[in-house]
Enzyme design. Sequence first.
Site, PDB file in Angstrom:
ATOM      1  N   HIS A 189     164.230 109.606  47.886  1.00 50.64           N
ATOM      2  CA  HIS A 189     164.441 109.966  49.309  1.00 50.64           C
ATOM      3  C   HIS A 189     164.260 111.472  49.522  1.00 50.64           C
ATOM      4  CE1 HIS A 189     166.512 105.996  49.752  1.00 50.64           C
ATOM      5  NE2 HIS A 189     166.906 106.298  48.531  1.00 50.64           N
ATOM      6  N   SER A 196     145.866 133.906  54.976  1.00 53.31           N
ATOM      7  CA  SER A 196     145.851 134.199  56.399  1.00 53.31           C
ATOM      8  C   SER A 196     145.942 135.712  56.519  1.00 53.31           C
ATOM      9  CB  SER A 196     147.048 133.523  57.066  1.00 53.31           C
ATOM     10  OG  SER A 196     147.418 134.229  58.236  1.00 53.31           O
ATOM     11  N   LYS A 240     151.043 133.990  52.884  1.00 49.43           N
ATOM     12  CA  LYS A 240     150.748 132.554  52.834  1.00 49.43           C
ATOM     13  C   LYS A 240     149.652 132.240  51.822  1.00 49.43           C
ATOM     14  CE  LYS A 240     150.805 129.893  56.416  1.00 49.43           C
ATOM     15  NZ  LYS A 240     149.985 129.400  57.528  1.00 49.43           N
ATOM     16  N   GLU A 244     145.430 119.616  50.377  1.00 51.32           N
ATOM     17  CA  GLU A 244     145.453 119.012  51.716  1.00 51.32           C
ATOM     18  C   GLU A 244     144.164 118.222  51.971  1.00 51.32           C
ATOM     19  OE1 GLU A 244     146.508 122.014  54.683  1.00 51.32           O
ATOM     20  OE2 GLU A 244     147.815 122.916  53.201  1.00 51.32           O
ATOM     21  N   TYR A 277     121.135  86.677  54.318  1.00 50.72           N
ATOM     22  CA  TYR A 277     120.889  88.035  54.806  1.00 50.72           C
ATOM     23  C   TYR A 277     120.919  88.088  56.327  1.00 50.72           C
ATOM     24  CZ  TYR A 277     119.119  92.685  55.594  1.00 50.72           C
ATOM     25  OH  TYR A 277     119.017  93.984  56.006  1.00 50.72           O
ATOM     26  N   GLN A 322     122.615  96.010  56.366  1.00 48.36           N
ATOM     27  CA  GLN A 322     122.143  97.359  56.057  1.00 48.36           C
ATOM     28  C   GLN A 322     123.295  98.364  56.233  1.00 48.36           C
ATOM     29  OE1 GLN A 322     118.858  98.372  58.703  1.00 48.36           O
ATOM     30  NE2 GLN A 322     120.159  99.676  59.936  1.00 48.36           N
ATOM     31  N   LYS A 350     125.714 100.240  53.063  1.00 44.91           N
ATOM     32  CA  LYS A 350     125.453 101.393  52.192  1.00 44.91           C
ATOM     33  C   LYS A 350     126.279 102.636  52.505  1.00 44.91           C
ATOM     34  CE  LYS A 350     120.949  99.700  52.081  1.00 44.91           C
ATOM     35  NZ  LYS A 350     121.624  98.484  52.439  1.00 44.91           N
TER      36      LYS A 350
HETATM   37  N1  ARG Z   1     117.213  97.995  54.261  1.00 48.22           N
HETATM   38  C1  ARG Z   1     117.563  96.601  54.302  1.00 48.22           C
HETATM   39  C2  ARG Z   1     119.049  96.474  53.994  1.00 48.22           C
HETATM   40  O1  ARG Z   1     119.522  97.240  53.237  1.00 48.22           O
HETATM   41  C3  ARG Z   1     116.764  95.864  53.312  1.00 48.22           C
HETATM   42  C4  ARG Z   1     116.668  94.418  53.498  1.00 48.22           C
HETATM   43  C5  ARG Z   1     115.712  94.095  54.571  1.00 48.22           C
HETATM   44  N2  ARG Z   1     115.512  92.716  54.699  1.00 48.22           N
HETATM   45  C6  ARG Z   1     115.163  92.198  55.910  1.00 48.22           C
HETATM   46  N3  ARG Z   1     114.962  90.966  55.937  1.00 48.22           N
HETATM   47  N4  ARG Z   1     115.097  92.981  56.970  1.00 48.22           N
HETATM   48  O2  ARG Z   1     119.738  95.641  54.502  1.00 48.22           O
END
Ligand code: ARG
Length: 463
Positions: free
Chosen positions: A153, A274, A280, A287, A314, A319, A322
């Site tokens: 605490h 500062s 300081k 931080e 997909y 995309q 990433k």
């Molecule tokens: N740059 C795309 C991604 O990372 C690659 C895959 C593209 N595939 C597609 N069917 N458009 O998602």
Amino acid sequence: MNNAVQFKAAASAMAAIGATAHFDWRLAGYDLQCSQAHVEMLYRQNIICQADASQLQSGLEQLSQQVRVGEFVAPPDAEDIHTALELQLEALIGPVAGWLGTARARNDLAVTALKLWLRDQIDTLLGKLKVLLEAFRQQALRHAATVMPGYSHLQVAQPITFGHLNLAYAETLLRDGERLLFARAALCECPLGSAALAGTSFSIDRTYTAQRLGFERPSANSIDSIGERGFALDFLGAASSLALNLSRFAAEVVFWSTQSVGFIVLPKELVSGSAAMPHKRNPDAAELIRAKSGRVLGNLQALQVVVKGLPLTYFRDLQEDKEPLFDSADSLHLSLDAAISIVNLMQPQPEAMARAASIGFITSSDLADWLVINLNIPFREAHHLVARLVQCAQNNNLELGELPLELRVAIDPRLAVKHWPSFSLEQSVKARRSYGGTAPERVRQAAEEFALRLSKLNEINNN
Ligand code: ARG
């Protein structure tokens, strides 16, 4: 607005929202590794002829070189790095470049390159984490017997050693290392050859490609491997845990380094000053470690939300997998580097620590233990007695060890002992020899054992 203008605007909006080459250029080297392995495999399987294979290989080699030295930069209007590289290959070797796309698609290529990138990142992060853990361990060895207040605490509770506290952070962060290893293990399957989603009619050898790229095996299901991002979430989960724990340590560093506490002094390289208030020494590095955790935690949630509504396989949504990964990895590299410098260079101040620990009754639990051991009083009862003794000492402005016989007997006749103990901070920590306890000898031993576990983390990492 006439229609033509609207369509033009639509095209440029689409290009802008769809373009990724400005960030996925980081995958260039990994994309090319995939392509090289793929070409080898296509040739071994007699899917492409030797002449085409060697042209492709020398083109890919040339392109890799261009990427390495920064000679090739994806054009800003490229949709993604994979398309940009294919176009550049065509520019280098002509239409034979078209064979590269045989038995694969951008879907399996992009996710495979991402996995390869992530594997390298995890390895570098683990390397840094190990340096940090060793720095904690060295502080623990140096300060195995340096006494400080242990808080709960944020109230001074019991004396502990600074070494013990350093090993506490080391334990916490070692588990994050194990989490990273788990995330690394989730990268063992190679998606390449899953093609768009259904596999391919060419007689490819996916085991060869997988091994060539350092994976354990090809992924077992083409649909799964195109759409799944569990490996990315596992990393972001491990990254979040690591960032969170680094943030907790950073918060403690901020506390330790305020003048009112003064347990450590940070070197000028890690603080800011500062001009108007030259006294300081703002602990900026700590931080910022604390603050960086915000985006790392956010990145996990960002990707969870991206994938949560997606059926397999997909979708263009993917995309967005990433940037959270790139940002979390970058943030952790920065945070780990800063944390390593803090732990290596923080100067513990044993006098300030001892002073802060020297408050009345900090060793009261030692007295309770003494009553149990020496007077055979059951622990719960001993605890209640100590509470009354503390009250009595406070009323009489005395330390526990100074309570005269008559005051003690008034509380309980069993306390009429000649040799009434008083505990120093050193005695208190020395007594806590239980496994995992704060006694200096225990801390030294724990630091030795920790070295062993740290080297095991190395071994797993090298496999
Ligand atoms: N740059 C795309 C991604 O990372 C690659 C895959 C593209 N595939 C597609 N069917 N458009 O998602």
